[in-house]
Design an enzyme around this catalytic site. Structure first.
Site, PDB file in Angstrom:
ATOM      1  N   HIS A 154       0.841  -1.204   0.000  1.00 42.60           N
ATOM      2  CA  HIS A 154       0.000   0.000   0.000  1.00 42.60           C
ATOM      3  C   HIS A 154       0.883   1.264   0.000  1.00 42.60           C
ATOM      4  O   HIS A 154       0.651   2.197  -0.779  1.00 42.60           O
ATOM      5  CB  HIS A 154      -0.907  -0.046   1.240  1.00 42.60           C
ATOM      6  CG  HIS A 154      -1.766   1.150   1.451  1.00 42.60           C
ATOM      7  ND1 HIS A 154      -3.090   1.207   1.048  1.00 42.60           N
ATOM      8  CD2 HIS A 154      -1.507   2.349   2.035  1.00 42.60           C
ATOM      9  CE1 HIS A 154      -3.591   2.389   1.376  1.00 42.60           C
ATOM     10  NE2 HIS A 154      -2.649   3.100   1.977  1.00 42.60           N
ATOM     11  N   GLU A 155       1.896   1.280   0.849  1.00 43.54           N
ATOM     12  CA  GLU A 155       2.774   2.460   0.923  1.00 43.54           C
ATOM     13  C   GLU A 155       3.599   2.616  -0.351  1.00 43.54           C
ATOM     14  O   GLU A 155       3.793   3.732  -0.838  1.00 43.54           O
ATOM     15  CB  GLU A 155       3.690   2.382   2.157  1.00 43.54           C
ATOM     16  CG  GLU A 155       2.948   2.396   3.495  1.00 43.54           C
ATOM     17  CD  GLU A 155       1.997   3.582   3.634  1.00 43.54           C
ATOM     18  OE1 GLU A 155       2.272   4.660   3.075  1.00 43.54           O
ATOM     19  OE2 GLU A 155       0.954   3.426   4.299  1.00 43.54           O
ATOM     20  N   HIS A 214       1.465   4.259  -2.905  1.00 44.01           N
ATOM     21  CA  HIS A 214       1.367   5.719  -2.711  1.00 44.01           C
ATOM     22  C   HIS A 214       2.568   6.418  -3.364  1.00 44.01           C
ATOM     23  O   HIS A 214       2.415   7.445  -4.030  1.00 44.01           O
ATOM     24  CB  HIS A 214       1.380   6.077  -1.216  1.00 44.01           C
ATOM     25  CG  HIS A 214       0.033   6.040  -0.549  1.00 44.01           C
ATOM     26  ND1 HIS A 214      -1.097   6.605  -1.092  1.00 44.01           N
ATOM     27  CD2 HIS A 214      -0.347   5.529   0.667  1.00 44.01           C
ATOM     28  CE1 HIS A 214      -2.127   6.440  -0.249  1.00 44.01           C
ATOM     29  NE2 HIS A 214      -1.697   5.780   0.812  1.00 44.01           N
ATOM     30  N   GLU A 273      -6.503   6.664  -1.283  1.00 44.07           N
ATOM     31  CA  GLU A 273      -6.406   5.493  -0.408  1.00 44.07           C
ATOM     32  C   GLU A 273      -6.886   4.230  -1.113  1.00 44.07           C
ATOM     33  O   GLU A 273      -6.233   3.193  -1.058  1.00 44.07           O
ATOM     34  CB  GLU A 273      -7.219   5.715   0.876  1.00 44.07           C
ATOM     35  CG  GLU A 273      -6.555   6.669   1.856  1.00 44.07           C
ATOM     36  CD  GLU A 273      -5.124   6.275   2.162  1.00 44.07           C
ATOM     37  OE1 GLU A 273      -4.849   5.066   2.369  1.00 44.07           O
ATOM     38  OE2 GLU A 273      -4.266   7.162   2.161  1.00 44.07           O
TER      39      GLU A 273
END
Ligand SMILES: [Zn+2]
Length: 259
Positions: free
Chosen positions: A126-127, A130, A191
């Site tokens: 997920h990071e 981003h 997100e």
């Protein structure tokens, strides 16, 4: 958003046209005034600021676990050559963040809460998403447009030297990061985008993508368990929304995993 629209209609139409870029991974049009070449310097400087003020671990068992998982996911990502760095911040916080240019931090409580690498891979994926999708630069661009409106000068872009601007932004970014707020400015869209791309990445890297659903279920339990509200979860999409979105596309993620 109204304020931003005001600026756009005023001085900034040309600027905006010039700064709309189509993200190669998602196909989504993003408004970003920070050139990609500046991401690296910005993230590096902000990470150095964080290292001065927070208990950052760059080695040791926890950091090495995060780095091993991170390297495996980065290798199959759309930006394997960013200046990736994975650190652990030794604080009892359920949080993680990514700075522009691939600087990623996971808090020790987060690492300890997930004994399976697959669930931790969901956090790290997920990071990484981003950073690859330049969400930090996008968010900072929005903030800068708001600042421009406040000082009432759309033409001020470029009036300060790039270096000063980078340094200022880096310090601001670092203080947000150490306060654990880096996740907060991300929009709901960002997100969910990071959930999607991150789960795709983890599956391609050989981690079972179903762990992403287990991650959010577990985070929900941890949150309900009391103590401080986990910042990682305090952004717009609810856990249930995240989970249902991931479940909807699980067959697609599993097809990457089984390849
Ligand atoms: Zn996020």
């Amino acid at each position: 958003m109204k304020m931003i629209k005001g600026v756009l209609l005023g001085a900034g139409l040309l600027l905006v046209t010039a700064c709309m870029t189509t993200n190669e991974v998602t196909g989504r049009s993003q408004f970003i005034i920070i050139p990609p070449s500046q991401d690296a310097a910005l993230g590096l400087e902000a990470m150095n600021e964080v290292k001065k003020s927070a208990p950052v671990q760059t080695s040791g068992p926890m950091a090495e676990r995060v780095q091993r998982i991170g390297a495996r996911i980065v290798a199959i990502s759309d930006a394997p050559n960013l200046g990736w760095e994975f650190v652990v911040i030794d604080e009892p916080v359920l949080n993680a963040w990514a700075l522009p240019g691939g600087k990623v931090a996971i808090y020790s409580k987060m690492v300890e809460s997930f004994t399976s690498d697959e669930e931790l891979a969901a956090v790290i994926g997920h990071e990484i998403a981003h950073a690859v999708l330049r969400h930090g630069a996008e968010q900072m661009s929005r903030a800068q447009m708001q600042n421009l409106l406040i000082i009432g000068a759309g033409v001020a872009v470029g009036a300060t030297t790039e270096d000063d601007e980078t340094a200022q932004m880096a310090v601001g970014l670092a203080s947000l990061a150490t306060a654990g707020f880096v996740q907060l400015p991300h929009s709901r869209k960002m997100e969910l985008e990071a959930d999607h791309v991150g789960t795709m990445y983890m599956a391609k890297a050989g981690y079972d993508p179903r762990a992403s659903v287990r991650l959010w279920q577990r985070m929900k339990t941890l949150k309900e368990g009391g103590g401080q509200p986990p910042t990682f979860l305090s952004t717009h999409p609810s856990d249930d929304k995240r989970i249902s979105r991931l479940e909807e596309r699980m067959e697609e993620y599993l097809s990457y995993y089984r390849k």
